[in-house]
Design a protein around this motif. Structure first.
Motif, short mmCIF file in Angstrom:
data_model
loop_
_atom_site.label_atom_id
_atom_site.label_comp_id
_atom_site.label_asym_id
_atom_site.label_seq_id
_atom_site.Cartn_x
_atom_site.Cartn_y
_atom_site.Cartn_z
N VAL A 1 -14.10 3.71 2.00
CA VAL A 1 -12.95 3.18 1.25
C VAL A 1 -13.45 2.03 0.38
CG1 VAL A 1 -10.68 2.09 1.47
CG2 VAL A 1 -11.36 3.86 3.09
N SER A 2 -13.18 2.13 -0.92
CA SER A 2 -13.68 1.10 -1.84
C SER A 2 -12.87 -0.19 -1.68
CB SER A 2 -13.58 1.59 -3.28
OG SER A 2 -12.22 1.64 -3.66
N GLU A 3 -13.39 -1.28 -2.24
CA GLU A 3 -12.67 -2.56 -2.14
C GLU A 3 -11.31 -2.47 -2.83
OE1 GLU A 3 -11.27 -5.76 -0.87
OE2 GLU A 3 -13.03 -4.88 0.07
N GLY A 4 -11.29 -1.75 -3.98
CA GLY A 4 -10.03 -1.58 -4.71
C GLY A 4 -9.00 -0.82 -3.87
N GLU A 5 -9.46 0.25 -3.22
CA GLU A 5 -8.55 1.05 -2.37
C GLU A 5 -8.07 0.22 -1.18
OE1 GLU A 5 -10.33 5.53 -3.09
OE2 GLU A 5 -11.39 4.16 -1.78
N ARG A 6 -9.01 -0.57 -0.63
CA ARG A 6 -8.66 -1.42 0.51
C ARG A 6 -7.56 -2.41 0.11
NH1 ARG A 6 -12.32 -1.01 4.63
NH2 ARG A 6 -14.06 -0.51 3.27
N ARG A 7 -7.69 -2.96 -1.11
CA ARG A 7 -6.69 -3.92 -1.60
C ARG A 7 -5.33 -3.23 -1.71
NH1 ARG A 7 -8.34 -5.05 -6.68
NH2 ARG A 7 -10.40 -5.51 -5.90
N MET A 8 -5.36 -1.98 -2.21
CA MET A 8 -4.11 -1.25 -2.38
C MET A 8 -3.48 -0.93 -1.02
SD MET A 8 -3.38 2.38 -4.16
CE MET A 8 -3.73 3.21 -2.63
N ILE A 9 -4.33 -0.49 -0.08
CA ILE A 9 -3.80 -0.15 1.26
C ILE A 9 -3.23 -1.42 1.91
CG2 ILE A 9 -4.42 0.68 3.57
CD1 ILE A 9 -6.67 2.34 2.17
N ASN B 1 -1.03 3.92 9.84
CA ASN B 1 -1.76 3.87 8.57
C ASN B 1 -2.69 2.67 8.46
OD1 ASN B 1 -0.70 6.24 7.77
ND2 ASN B 1 0.86 5.37 6.44
#
Ligand SMILES: Cc1cc2nc3c(=O)[nH]c(=O)nc-3n(C[C@H](O)[C@H](O)[C@H](O)COP(=O)(O)O)c2cc1C
Length: 199
Positions: free
Chosen positions: A79-87, A70
């Motif tokens: 992939v947005s910055e917010g999604e990147r932070r979550m991942i 993953n």
């Protein structure tokens, strides 16, 4: 703490301090979980509380190959910055699973309705209980993340934790003192989701 404040700030806390959680607080969050609603008040839930380092390490080892796979999601285009932070947070939590002070594996049995038990009602019991658990933890100043980590290595989780075949695993909640600030959660506004008298 006011229940609305707890819900409003009950963000997934994927960075946890290593400090142990007192047993009385663990029991208190499970008490909260078991105040939830369930179909016909069937209460088919059970909770496996894992604090033993060795056991946590075995669970961490079981999911490790999937965590590695993953990690590639971080480099995916779009992939947005917010999604990147979550991942990044999710990967951190998964790869530090053995360091999480408490893992609570929320389970449920297929017992409702008694004359013809349905799987649907397993999830109807385990999810409200898990949600109550994370809000109760928030009210006590404890951070949680709702996860489905068990799903990537379910056989290993069952065998390591001795969970019987007929018991379903619903959620694996990571619990501990937060190493990042709580909330506020970002959710769709009420005006966007509410339908009055008809869709
Ligand atoms: C059923 C369910 C499964 C989830 N699984 C994971 C997971 O495996 N790993 C993870 O880091 N977060 C997991 N989450 C947490 C969500 O990603 C998180 O609540 C969501 O992104 C909103 O973020 P917030 O709670 O911080 O506002 C899960 C949440 C739910 C309800």
């Amino acid at each position: 703490m006011d229940v609305f404040e707890a819900m409003e700030t009950c963000r997934a806390i994927r960075y946890l301090k290593p400090d142990p959680v007192p047993e009385a607080l663990i029991e208190k969050v499970i008490h909260g979980a078991t105040r939830a609603s369930s179909p016909g008040n069937s209460q088919g839930w059970d909770f496996v509380v894992v604090t033993d380092r060795d056991v946590k390490q075995r669970l961490a080892d079981a999911i490790a190959p999937v965590v590695g796979m993953n990690a590639a999601a971080l480099d995916s285009p779009g992939v947005s910055e917010g999604e990147r932070r979550m991942i990044r947070g999710a990967l951190h939590l998964a790869s530090h699973l053995a360091d999480v002070p408490v893992l609570i594996v929320c389970c449920a049995r297929k017992i409702y309705p008694p004359q013809d038990p349905q799987e649907l009602f397993v999830w109807s019991a385990v999810y409200p209980a898990s949600q109550n658990l994370i809000v109760a933890a928030r009210a006590l100043g404890l951070g949680t993340t709702f996860t489905t980590f068990h799903a990537v290595a379910e056989e290993a989780f069952r065998s390591i934790l001795g969970i019987p075949d007929e018991v379903f695993i619903g959620t694996t909640v990571a619990l501990g003192y937060p190493d990042r600030p709580f909330g506020p959660v970002r959710r769709r506004p009420v005006a966007e989701v509410i339908h009055r008298d008809r869709w």
